[in-house]
Motif scaffolding. Structure first.
Motif, PDB file in Angstrom:
ATOM      1  N   HIS A 123       0.854  -1.187   0.000  1.00  0.00           N
ATOM      2  CA  HIS A 123       0.000   0.000   0.000  1.00  0.00           C
ATOM      3  C   HIS A 123       0.889   1.236   0.000  1.00  0.00           C
ATOM      4  O   HIS A 123       1.875   1.280   0.728  1.00  0.00           O
ATOM      5  CB  HIS A 123      -0.882   0.030   1.257  1.00  0.00           C
ATOM      6  CG  HIS A 123      -1.784  -1.161   1.377  1.00  0.00           C
ATOM      7  ND1 HIS A 123      -3.047  -1.191   0.856  1.00  0.00           N
ATOM      8  CD2 HIS A 123      -1.588  -2.373   1.956  1.00  0.00           C
ATOM      9  CE1 HIS A 123      -3.607  -2.360   1.106  1.00  0.00           C
ATOM     10  NE2 HIS A 123      -2.739  -3.103   1.780  1.00  0.00           N
ATOM     11  N   GLU A 124       0.500   2.219  -0.812  1.00  0.00           N
ATOM     12  CA  GLU A 124       1.231   3.486  -0.856  1.00  0.00           C
ATOM     13  C   GLU A 124       0.348   4.616  -0.335  1.00  0.00           C
ATOM     14  O   GLU A 124      -0.874   4.561  -0.455  1.00  0.00           O
ATOM     15  CB  GLU A 124       1.642   3.822  -2.291  1.00  0.00           C
ATOM     16  CG  GLU A 124       2.874   3.106  -2.773  1.00  0.00           C
ATOM     17  CD  GLU A 124       3.320   3.625  -4.120  1.00  0.00           C
ATOM     18  OE1 GLU A 124       4.174   4.537  -4.150  1.00  0.00           O
ATOM     19  OE2 GLU A 124       2.799   3.142  -5.133  1.00  0.00           O
ATOM     20  N   TYR A 125       1.000   5.621   0.227  1.00  0.00           N
ATOM     21  CA  TYR A 125       0.306   6.820   0.694  1.00  0.00           C
ATOM     22  C   TYR A 125       1.321   7.951   0.652  1.00  0.00           C
ATOM     23  O   TYR A 125       2.502   7.733   0.364  1.00  0.00           O
ATOM     24  CB  TYR A 125      -0.282   6.615   2.102  1.00  0.00           C
ATOM     25  CG  TYR A 125       0.748   6.179   3.121  1.00  0.00           C
ATOM     26  CD1 TYR A 125       1.413   7.106   3.906  1.00  0.00           C
ATOM     27  CD2 TYR A 125       1.080   4.839   3.266  1.00  0.00           C
ATOM     28  CE1 TYR A 125       2.383   6.711   4.813  1.00  0.00           C
ATOM     29  CE2 TYR A 125       2.053   4.435   4.174  1.00  0.00           C
ATOM     30  CZ  TYR A 125       2.697   5.377   4.939  1.00  0.00           C
ATOM     31  OH  TYR A 125       3.667   4.992   5.829  1.00  0.00           O
ATOM     32  N   ASP A 126       0.887   9.157   0.944  1.00  0.00           N
ATOM     33  CA  ASP A 126       1.763  10.331   0.899  1.00  0.00           C
ATOM     34  C   ASP A 126       2.941  10.141   1.871  1.00  0.00           C
ATOM     35  O   ASP A 126       2.724   9.981   3.075  1.00  0.00           O
ATOM     36  CB  ASP A 126       0.957  11.573   1.283  1.00  0.00           C
ATOM     37  CG  ASP A 126       1.762  12.864   1.237  1.00  0.00           C
ATOM     38  OD1 ASP A 126       3.005  12.821   1.085  1.00  0.00           O
ATOM     39  OD2 ASP A 126       1.150  13.933   1.362  1.00  0.00           O
ATOM     40  N   THR A 152       3.274  11.769   5.302  1.00  0.00           N
ATOM     41  CA  THR A 152       2.448  11.276   6.405  1.00  0.00           C
ATOM     42  C   THR A 152       3.297  10.322   7.231  1.00  0.00           C
ATOM     43  O   THR A 152       3.610   9.230   6.768  1.00  0.00           O
ATOM     44  CB  THR A 152       1.213  10.524   5.854  1.00  0.00           C
ATOM     45  OG1 THR A 152       0.541  11.379   4.944  1.00  0.00           O
ATOM     46  CG2 THR A 152       0.277  10.102   6.962  1.00  0.00           C
ATOM     47  N   ALA A 161      -4.937   7.301   6.160  1.00  0.00           N
ATOM     48  CA  ALA A 161      -4.603   7.335   4.731  1.00  0.00           C
ATOM     49  C   ALA A 161      -4.855   5.974   4.079  1.00  0.00           C
ATOM     50  O   ALA A 161      -5.247   5.908   2.912  1.00  0.00           O
ATOM     51  CB  ALA A 161      -3.142   7.753   4.536  1.00  0.00           C
ATOM     52  N   LEU A 162      -4.657   4.912   4.836  1.00  0.00           N
ATOM     53  CA  LEU A 162      -4.891   3.557   4.318  1.00  0.00           C
ATOM     54  C   LEU A 162      -6.376   3.176   4.384  1.00  0.00           C
ATOM     55  O   LEU A 162      -6.779   2.170   3.807  1.00  0.00           O
ATOM     56  CB  LEU A 162      -4.082   2.533   5.126  1.00  0.00           C
ATOM     57  CG  LEU A 162      -2.562   2.634   5.060  1.00  0.00           C
ATOM     58  CD1 LEU A 162      -1.925   1.721   6.089  1.00  0.00           C
ATOM     59  CD2 LEU A 162      -2.063   2.308   3.654  1.00  0.00           C
ATOM     60  N   GLY A 193       5.819   6.224   3.211  1.00  0.00           N
ATOM     61  CA  GLY A 193       4.808   6.157   2.159  1.00  0.00           C
ATOM     62  C   GLY A 193       4.507   4.750   1.686  1.00  0.00           C
ATOM     63  O   GLY A 193       3.759   4.567   0.733  1.00  0.00           O
TER      64      GLY A 193
END
Length: 156
Positions: A20-23, A26, A35-36, A131
């Protein structure tokens, strides 16, 4: 998505996971869980501690919780234990703050996972870079990093 070292190690070991990717800006655990879009109780942060003999230990606890240093010391058979200074994290583990994973550490350290991980089919841990998170079975994680499940958190 570019694979991180954590993902490559899990691939080689044949361990099922989802990435899983996110900013990457964060970094606090609750924001990562948000975010997830996941329950923060199943998103785990990785903390590195040191005892008075300068032995190092890794603890994975839910992002909603605080590490109980007395319980952590008891789990490793130490008189006391403290979190390592943030500046020593990268040279010691190969990971930056916000991207530390129990998988693929520079040196193998004893790993302990909070016992609540066993309540979930899958948990999230850092994918080894800000991230990035990997979602996998807590039992597969424990087997791979030779971890034990222990009560590690402060009771509120």
């Amino acid at each position: 998505m570019e694979k991180t070292n954590v993902m490559r190690l899990l691939d080689v070991a044949g361990i099922a996971y989802k990435s899983h990717e996110y900013d990457p800006e964060t970094v606090d655990g609750l924001s990562v869980a948000k975010a997830l879009g996941e329950d923060p109780e199943c998103v785990f942060k990785t903390l590195v501690c040191e005892d008075p003999k300068h032995e190092h230990f890794v603890f994975c606890i839910p992002v909603t919780a605080e590490l109980d240093l007395k319980k952590a010391a008891k789990a490793v058979g130490a008189k006391s234990i403290d979190l390592i200074p943030q500046k020593t994290l990268l040279p010691l583990t190969g990971y930056v703050h916000g991207g530390c994973s129990p998988i693929g550490l520079k040196k193998p350290f004893p790993v302990h996972i909070d016992e609540t991980a066993q309540l979930f089919d899958t948990i999230f841990v850092s994918g080894g870079r800000r991230g990035h998170q990997v979602e996998l079975s807590p039992f597969d994680l424990a087997d791979y990093v030779k971890a034990t499940f222990v009560d590690l958190t402060k009771q509120s």
